[in-house]
Write an enzyme that holds these catalytic residues in place. Structure first.
Site, short mmCIF file in Angstrom:
data_model
loop_
_atom_site.label_atom_id
_atom_site.label_comp_id
_atom_site.label_asym_id
_atom_site.label_seq_id
_atom_site.Cartn_x
_atom_site.Cartn_y
_atom_site.Cartn_z
N SER A 68 0.36 -1.37 0.13
CA SER A 68 -0.55 0.05 0.03
C SER A 68 0.79 1.79 -0.03
O SER A 68 0.04 2.07 -0.35
CB SER A 68 -1.03 -0.30 1.25
OG SER A 68 -2.32 -1.14 0.53
N LYS A 111 0.06 3.93 -2.61
CA LYS A 111 -1.48 4.74 -2.83
C LYS A 111 -0.56 6.56 -2.69
O LYS A 111 -1.01 7.39 -3.03
CB LYS A 111 -2.06 4.07 -1.73
CG LYS A 111 -2.91 3.25 -2.05
CD LYS A 111 -3.74 3.35 -0.88
CE LYS A 111 -4.01 1.52 -1.23
NZ LYS A 111 -4.62 0.98 0.10
N SER A 128 -6.15 2.82 4.50
CA SER A 128 -5.96 2.89 3.49
C SER A 128 -6.70 1.66 3.13
O SER A 128 -6.72 0.54 2.09
CB SER A 128 -4.64 1.15 3.90
OG SER A 128 -3.82 0.90 2.62
#
Length: 300
Positions: free
Chosen positions: A72, A75, A133
């Protein structure tokens, strides 16, 4: 007589040195440890990188240019692309589609628990993506800012923009195949590239404000036009606030293990870095703490 005179001079010189040394010790001038004397830490993560974020100078690297899965931390780039849009309106509203819900369910992905049919601003989607997230929020943003006639086409186009941005930043060891880090193994970067990316992203006041937020409670507009207050989104970065830590993004996955891209500022000293493929969340935290402390000592 000549010998006595020389001896007297030596005594005077010794006394002067002693007085000078004493004065220096009294002012602390001899007690300062040179920055270069700081001992480089040993970290357990497979890759780690640290820079002086003010100058961009490398302070530490362990397999810093080796390809790793990013999970993640991807991102960060998703947010970077969104915030780089021309004429960006952070208060523009996005309608949450069933496709976003289906996506996270099918992949068992992390979620901000966005509700199909609700309308939510771009600004709040950034919080939804970067704090808990939320992969649903990441998909909503990719769908919003990609081009095409279908969700699939738009998200694919958005990922292409992520790769274009990576190239423009000189991230030669980075390739994205998803907007959230979920991939078939080709979504990779390096500790160095992610640090460079974060340094660029942190130039955005919006991004910086979001990633340093520990918790956030958003409101959305329901199908009927009423206001819904969402459950609290808690930042997955448990290091926030520790020793000046003010970001940036965690990542975890079965293959990627535990990752963290971080930034910290204390007493005017700023460091930024990343650890990738740590074996546990605890080891990831320990590694980052070592790097932050080392960075401060190195540039002090």
């Amino acid at each position: 007589m000549i010998t006595a005179t020389k001896g007297t001079r030596r005594l005077h010189s010794a006394a002067a040195v002693a007085l000078t040394s004493g004065a220096l010790l009294a002012t602390g001038a001899l007690t300062a440890i040179p920055a270069q004397a700081a001992t480089a830490p040993t970290i357990t993560a497979k890759s780690g990188f640290l820079m002086n974020s003010a100058t961009g100078k490398t302070l530490f690297s362990k397999a810093g240019s080796t390809h790793r899965l990013t999970a993640s931390t991807t991102k960060i780039m998703t947010a970077k692309v969104v915030l780089s849009q021309s004429n960006l309106n952070l208060d523009a509203k996005v309608t949450i589609k069933k496709a976003y819900s289906d996506y996270i369910v099918s992949r068992g992905a992390s979620s901000a628990h966005l509700i199909v049919g609700d309308k939510i601003t771009v600004r709040r989607l950034l919080y939804a993506m970067l704090l808990p997230s939320g992969c649903d929020a990441a998909m909503a943003l990719a769908d919003k800012y990609g081009s095409g006639s279908t969700v699939s086409a738009r998200t694919k186009n958005f990922i292409a923009k992520m790769n274009t941005t990576a190239r423009s930043l000189g991230l030669t060891n980075t390739h994205f195949e998803s907007f959230d880090g979920i991939s078939n193994g080709s979504n990779h970067s390096t500790a160095r590239d992610l640090t460079v990316l974060a340094r660029s992203a942190m130039k955005s006041s919006t991004f910086k404000a979001v990633v340093k937020t520990k918790s956030y409670r958003a409101t959305t507009t329901t199908k009927t036009g009423s206001t819904r207050t969402m459950g609290t989104w808690t930042n997955t970065n448990a290091l926030l606030g520790w020793n000046g830590t003010l970001g940036v993004k965690t990542g975890s996955g079965t293959q990627a293990k535990y990752c963290l891209v971080f930034a910290a500022t204390k007493n005017g000293e700023s460091v930024m870095g990343a650890v990738l493929t740590a074996s546990s969340a605890a080891n990831r935290t320990a590694d980052v703490k070592k790097l932050i402390n080392y960075g401060y000592a190195k540039i002090s």
